[in-house]
Design an enzyme around this catalytic site. Sequence first.
Site, PDB file in Angstrom:
ATOM      1  N   GLU A 229      -0.639 -15.109  11.048  1.00 51.39           N
ATOM      2  CA  GLU A 229      -1.960 -15.640  10.692  1.00 51.39           C
ATOM      3  C   GLU A 229      -1.840 -16.321   9.337  1.00 51.39           C
ATOM      4  O   GLU A 229      -0.763 -16.336   8.729  1.00 51.39           O
ATOM      5  CB  GLU A 229      -3.008 -14.528  10.667  1.00 51.39           C
ATOM      6  CG  GLU A 229      -2.735 -13.458   9.623  1.00 51.39           C
ATOM      7  CD  GLU A 229      -3.812 -12.378   9.575  1.00 51.39           C
ATOM      8  OE1 GLU A 229      -4.965 -12.640   9.938  1.00 51.39           O
ATOM      9  OE2 GLU A 229      -3.481 -11.252   9.143  1.00 51.39           O
TER      10      GLU A 229
ATOM     11  N   HIS B  44      -3.546   9.804  -7.121  1.00 53.42           N
ATOM     12  CA  HIS B  44      -3.308   9.146  -5.838  1.00 53.42           C
ATOM     13  C   HIS B  44      -4.032   9.836  -4.683  1.00 53.42           C
ATOM     14  O   HIS B  44      -4.514   9.186  -3.771  1.00 53.42           O
ATOM     15  CB  HIS B  44      -1.807   9.072  -5.542  1.00 53.42           C
ATOM     16  CG  HIS B  44      -1.081   8.110  -6.433  1.00 53.42           C
ATOM     17  ND1 HIS B  44      -0.830   8.383  -7.754  1.00 53.42           N
ATOM     18  CD2 HIS B  44      -0.577   6.879  -6.199  1.00 53.42           C
ATOM     19  CE1 HIS B  44      -0.196   7.350  -8.292  1.00 53.42           C
ATOM     20  NE2 HIS B  44      -0.025   6.431  -7.376  1.00 53.42           N
TER      21      HIS B  44
ATOM     22  N   ARG C 192      -8.195   9.125 -12.201  1.00 56.07           N
ATOM     23  CA  ARG C 192      -7.099   8.499 -11.469  1.00 56.07           C
ATOM     24  C   ARG C 192      -6.093   9.536 -10.962  1.00 56.07           C
ATOM     25  O   ARG C 192      -5.486  10.269 -11.731  1.00 56.07           O
ATOM     26  CB  ARG C 192      -6.381   7.468 -12.360  1.00 56.07           C
ATOM     27  CG  ARG C 192      -5.347   6.662 -11.571  1.00 56.07           C
ATOM     28  CD  ARG C 192      -4.591   5.678 -12.440  1.00 56.07           C
ATOM     29  NE  ARG C 192      -3.650   4.904 -11.630  1.00 56.07           N
ATOM     30  CZ  ARG C 192      -2.463   5.372 -11.232  1.00 56.07           C
ATOM     31  NH1 ARG C 192      -2.054   6.564 -11.591  1.00 56.07           N
ATOM     32  NH2 ARG C 192      -1.683   4.619 -10.480  1.00 56.07           N
TER      33      ARG C 192
ATOM     34  N   TYR D 244     -13.564  -4.925   2.504  1.00 56.33           N
ATOM     35  CA  TYR D 244     -14.603  -5.914   2.241  1.00 56.33           C
ATOM     36  C   TYR D 244     -14.936  -6.701   3.487  1.00 56.33           C
ATOM     37  O   TYR D 244     -14.216  -6.635   4.494  1.00 56.33           O
ATOM     38  CB  TYR D 244     -14.163  -6.859   1.107  1.00 56.33           C
ATOM     39  CG  TYR D 244     -13.104  -7.872   1.510  1.00 56.33           C
ATOM     40  CD1 TYR D 244     -11.786  -7.489   1.714  1.00 56.33           C
ATOM     41  CD2 TYR D 244     -13.426  -9.211   1.698  1.00 56.33           C
ATOM     42  CE1 TYR D 244     -10.822  -8.414   2.089  1.00 56.33           C
ATOM     43  CE2 TYR D 244     -12.469 -10.148   2.064  1.00 56.33           C
ATOM     44  CZ  TYR D 244     -11.175  -9.751   2.263  1.00 56.33           C
ATOM     45  OH  TYR D 244     -10.217 -10.668   2.643  1.00 56.33           O
TER      46      TYR D 244
ATOM     47  N   ARG E 293     -16.835  -4.329  11.938  1.00 59.09           N
ATOM     48  CA  ARG E 293     -15.468  -4.357  11.388  1.00 59.09           C
ATOM     49  C   ARG E 293     -15.416  -3.625  10.051  1.00 59.09           C
ATOM     50  O   ARG E 293     -14.437  -2.924   9.758  1.00 59.09           O
ATOM     51  CB  ARG E 293     -14.974  -5.804  11.229  1.00 59.09           C
ATOM     52  CG  ARG E 293     -13.522  -5.876  10.766  1.00 59.09           C
ATOM     53  CD  ARG E 293     -12.987  -7.301  10.793  1.00 59.09           C
ATOM     54  NE  ARG E 293     -13.678  -8.134   9.832  1.00 59.09           N
ATOM     55  CZ  ARG E 293     -13.521  -9.457   9.727  1.00 59.09           C
ATOM     56  NH1 ARG E 293     -12.681 -10.094  10.534  1.00 59.09           N
ATOM     57  NH2 ARG E 293     -14.180 -10.142   8.824  1.00 59.09           N
TER      58      ARG E 293
HETATM   59  N1  PDD Z   1     -10.824 -13.903   5.119  1.00 56.38           N
HETATM   60  N2  PDD Z   1      -7.063 -13.224   8.484  1.00 56.38           N
HETATM   61  C1  PDD Z   1      -7.141 -12.934   7.190  1.00 56.38           C
HETATM   62  C2  PDD Z   1      -5.922 -12.424   6.487  1.00 56.38           C
HETATM   63  C3  PDD Z   1      -8.347 -13.119   6.488  1.00 56.38           C
HETATM   64  O1  PDD Z   1      -8.417 -12.802   5.180  1.00 56.38           O
HETATM   65  C4  PDD Z   1      -9.477 -13.654   7.181  1.00 56.38           C
HETATM   66  C5  PDD Z   1     -10.801 -13.860   6.500  1.00 56.38           C
HETATM   67  C6  PDD Z   1      -9.340 -13.950   8.543  1.00 56.38           C
HETATM   68  C7  PDD Z   1     -10.484 -14.479   9.355  1.00 56.38           C
HETATM   69  O2  PDD Z   1     -11.484 -13.518   9.541  1.00 56.38           O
HETATM   70  P1  PDD Z   1     -13.008 -13.946   9.778  1.00 56.38           P
HETATM   71  O3  PDD Z   1     -12.967 -14.963  10.879  1.00 56.38           O
HETATM   72  O4  PDD Z   1     -13.670 -12.707  10.182  1.00 56.38           O
HETATM   73  O5  PDD Z   1     -13.518 -14.552   8.495  1.00 56.38           O
HETATM   74  C8  PDD Z   1      -8.127 -13.713   9.163  1.00 56.38           C
HETATM   75  C9  PDD Z   1     -12.042 -14.000   4.373  1.00 56.38           C
HETATM   76  C10 PDD Z   1     -12.889 -15.150   4.752  1.00 56.38           C
HETATM   77  C11 PDD Z   1     -11.711 -13.944   2.883  1.00 56.38           C
HETATM   78  O6  PDD Z   1     -10.814 -13.187   2.538  1.00 56.38           O
HETATM   79  O7  PDD Z   1     -12.358 -14.638   2.083  1.00 56.38           O
END
Ligand code: PDD
Length: 285
Positions: free
Chosen positions: A180, A102, A100, A33, A52
């Site tokens: 992160e 795998h 379904r 996504y 991406r």
């Molecule tokens: N999430 N790390 C993780 C695990 C994330 O899910 C996200 C973004 C980021 C930051 O990515 P970006 O700067 O491209 O938004 C880093 C989105 C916003 C979400 O899951 O809603």
Amino acid sequence: MGRVVYVNGAYRPHAEALVHFEDRGYQFSDGVYEVVLVRSGKMVDTAPHLARLGRSLGELDIQPPMAEAPLRVVLNELIRRNRIREGFVYAQATRGVAPRDHFFPGPVKAALVCSARARSWPAAGHKPAGQSAITLRDERWARCDIKSIGLLANILAKQKAKEAGAAEAIFIADDGIVREGGSSNVWIVDEAGALHTHPLGPEILGGVTRAAVKRLAAGAQIQVNEDRFDREFMLGASEMFITSATSFVKPITSVDGATIGNGAVGPVTQRMFDLYNDHTLSAAD
Ligand code: PDD
């Protein structure tokens, strides 16, 4: 006019937006996504988000359900039909619908659903408040660079943060390295005013906001170090913030109950917030 979403080739009322029971996203989280910020009715940093998405699909051997140009058209159409000035769009592609099993199914078409939602973003000159975070063991899989819809570890961590009254959960690897946030990248500011964030690699998602902040910092002569640091280094930081498309540059002023720096939103964080906010106001395309 009610909310309109896009489901596999058609714009539908939100209440009638259904996917098949055997969509592999539903059964296996077999999909990826993107979340793209919308400002003044336009998407921000569309090109890196779509790049991406293509990369995530490629890593999973999923044929893109649609080329980038028509996908842009769909997302802009959702912005228009839902009259979004400020908000974000969501695009999700899965391997498709198949009985379904795998193993990858034969040649089925990838499924695509997209939506747009209103949300207000900070005005220019806004002073963001400091927020708290908690740390948790990183229990995710080893390919966090793929923006997979398989987010169980993330939602469990973020729910724990919410229950602790915190804005974000920060994942710490078993070797003690800060990776992160549950849905954001983590940054700290050292005593010399330089930024530090985890280097790109399979341990983190390469955030589009992270890339923008890195570029904006360089343009403002603020040093950026993409290096590995541990929880102790983070707790001793002068300032800290997280970044994502939906959290912008969000100041973090306490972690696990410990104050970061002097507990106030610091000057480097405010500067990065301002630069990024200006970027969103000017870089919409
Ligand atoms: N999430 N790390 C993780 C695990 C994330 O899910 C996200 C973004 C980021 C930051 O990515 P970006 O700067 O491209 O938004 C880093 C989105 C916003 C979400 O899951 O809603």
